[in-house]
Write a protein that holds these residues in place. Sequence first.
Motif, PDB file in Angstrom:
ATOM      1  N   PRO A  44       0.813  -1.221   0.000  1.00 57.29           N
ATOM      2  CA  PRO A  44       0.000   0.000   0.000  1.00 57.29           C
ATOM      3  C   PRO A  44       0.850   1.275   0.000  1.00 57.29           C
ATOM      4  O   PRO A  44       0.458   2.280  -0.602  1.00 57.29           O
ATOM      5  CB  PRO A  44      -0.808  -0.120   1.297  1.00 57.29           C
ATOM      6  N   ALA A  45       1.998   1.240   0.660  1.00 59.86           N
ATOM      7  CA  ALA A  45       2.860   2.429   0.688  1.00 59.86           C
ATOM      8  C   ALA A  45       3.375   2.751  -0.706  1.00 59.86           C
ATOM      9  O   ALA A  45       3.361   3.919  -1.139  1.00 59.86           O
ATOM     10  CB  ALA A  45       4.026   2.206   1.657  1.00 59.86           C
ATOM     11  N   LEU A  46       3.843   1.726  -1.438  1.00 58.21           N
ATOM     12  CA  LEU A  46       4.343   1.978  -2.786  1.00 58.21           C
ATOM     13  C   LEU A  46       3.214   2.392  -3.720  1.00 58.21           C
ATOM     14  O   LEU A  46       3.415   3.204  -4.632  1.00 58.21           O
ATOM     15  CB  LEU A  46       5.049   0.734  -3.332  1.00 58.21           C
TER      16      LEU A  46
ATOM     17  N   THR B 220       3.046  10.568   2.756  1.00 58.93           N
ATOM     18  CA  THR B 220       3.576  11.699   3.527  1.00 58.93           C
ATOM     19  C   THR B 220       4.976  11.374   4.034  1.00 58.93           C
ATOM     20  O   THR B 220       5.386  10.215   4.084  1.00 58.93           O
ATOM     21  CB  THR B 220       2.677  12.006   4.731  1.00 58.93           C
ATOM     22  N   SER B 221       5.713  12.390   4.425  1.00 55.73           N
ATOM     23  CA  SER B 221       7.071  12.184   4.923  1.00 55.73           C
ATOM     24  C   SER B 221       7.058  11.314   6.177  1.00 55.73           C
ATOM     25  O   SER B 221       7.943  10.464   6.376  1.00 55.73           O
ATOM     26  CB  SER B 221       7.752  13.520   5.206  1.00 55.73           C
TER      27      SER B 221
ATOM     28  N   ILE C  39       7.616   3.504   7.217  1.00 60.35           N
ATOM     29  CA  ILE C  39       7.841   2.336   6.370  1.00 60.35           C
ATOM     30  C   ILE C  39       9.329   2.069   6.213  1.00 60.35           C
ATOM     31  O   ILE C  39       9.793   0.918   6.280  1.00 60.35           O
ATOM     32  CB  ILE C  39       7.175   2.527   4.994  1.00 60.35           C
ATOM     33  N   ALA C  40      10.117   3.118   6.021  1.00 60.96           N
ATOM     34  CA  ALA C  40      11.560   2.947   5.846  1.00 60.96           C
ATOM     35  C   ALA C  40      12.193   2.297   7.070  1.00 60.96           C
ATOM     36  O   ALA C  40      13.085   1.456   6.956  1.00 60.96           O
ATOM     37  CB  ALA C  40      12.220   4.292   5.555  1.00 60.96           C
TER      38      ALA C  40
ATOM     39  N   ASN D  55      14.041   5.917  -2.031  1.00 63.81           N
ATOM     40  CA  ASN D  55      12.606   6.149  -2.187  1.00 63.81           C
ATOM     41  C   ASN D  55      11.825   4.857  -1.951  1.00 63.81           C
ATOM     42  O   ASN D  55      10.848   4.560  -2.648  1.00 63.81           O
ATOM     43  CB  ASN D  55      12.293   6.733  -3.575  1.00 63.81           C
ATOM     44  N   LEU D  56      12.295   4.065  -0.978  1.00 62.75           N
ATOM     45  CA  LEU D  56      11.678   2.804  -0.552  1.00 62.75           C
ATOM     46  C   LEU D  56      11.790   1.686  -1.583  1.00 62.75           C
ATOM     47  O   LEU D  56      11.154   0.641  -1.445  1.00 62.75           O
ATOM     48  CB  LEU D  56      10.194   2.999  -0.195  1.00 62.75           C
ATOM     49  N   ARG D  57      12.640   1.879  -2.607  1.00 68.31           N
ATOM     50  CA  ARG D  57      12.743   0.914  -3.700  1.00 68.31           C
ATOM     51  C   ARG D  57      14.211   0.556  -3.941  1.00 68.31           C
ATOM     52  O   ARG D  57      14.969   1.368  -4.481  1.00 68.31           O
ATOM     53  CB  ARG D  57      12.108   1.496  -4.968  1.00 68.31           C
TER      54      ARG D  57
END
Length: 273
Positions: free
Chosen positions: A53-55, A62-63, A69-70, A88-90
Amino acid sequence: HLLFGPGDDLAYLVHFPTYATTAWYHKKNTITNPNLEAFVEEVREFTENEYAPALLKGDRLTSGQKQTIAAKLSGYTGLSTEYWLRANLRVTNQEFFQELLRERGETVGRLDSRFTGINEDLLGQTAATDPQSDALSPPYIAAFKDYLYETLGADKSLNYVTTSGLRDGFRWDWKHRGNESWGGQVAISTLPDMTTAMKQNPNLKILILNGYYDLATIFYGVEYSVNHMDLPAALRDNIIMEYYEAGHMMYTHEPSMEKFRRDVGAFISEQVR
């Protein structure tokens, strides 16, 4: 979903559980569980219920949400929260190989992430070689070529290449009927063929063997594929999944080799009754 294409989040999602199992093996997790299978199940739930869901939100995240998540991604994988934020979480598989054990000056394997090798470029984002292949390829290639040329008598002027990518001018042909729309290819998938085969022959059984530390054909990617075959419930039971605490060539790990033999033997015996 083995390829990290622009704007395509699926590859990051299906690779993540194997990043986590790799970190579990190398004791880099802060979020962990002493039981590997229980840990894997927890990672599956996090991937589906929080990471995906975050991606999906993309730049609408939001920051604060991104920071949360990070931090969890860091806890499961051993890569720092800052690294996940910069990415960027990827994080691609090549980046993961290099980053996990960078502080030790090591890189991890692709075909089997239990294997480690010397990191030749501590600033690099991609590994120079696969430590698993460096460790295993020379002996089994030498043994095979001795069998090919000496025992079978193959013509020594013919060069047998063990890896397709070593052939000059080689390019994978990804074209496949059924993956096309509007005059171009929109997917790389043979799943429709497998689905059709199973629906036309409801007695067809399939055994799939997965290595928890295989970063070439990741186990969660296989699970994702099987879960998107659009099969009736009765046919889903015809696909049997087995898991090993090893990598792509699980038979190089003796306990997994023994389990491999039992699983394949039981599968064959069951089908010939």
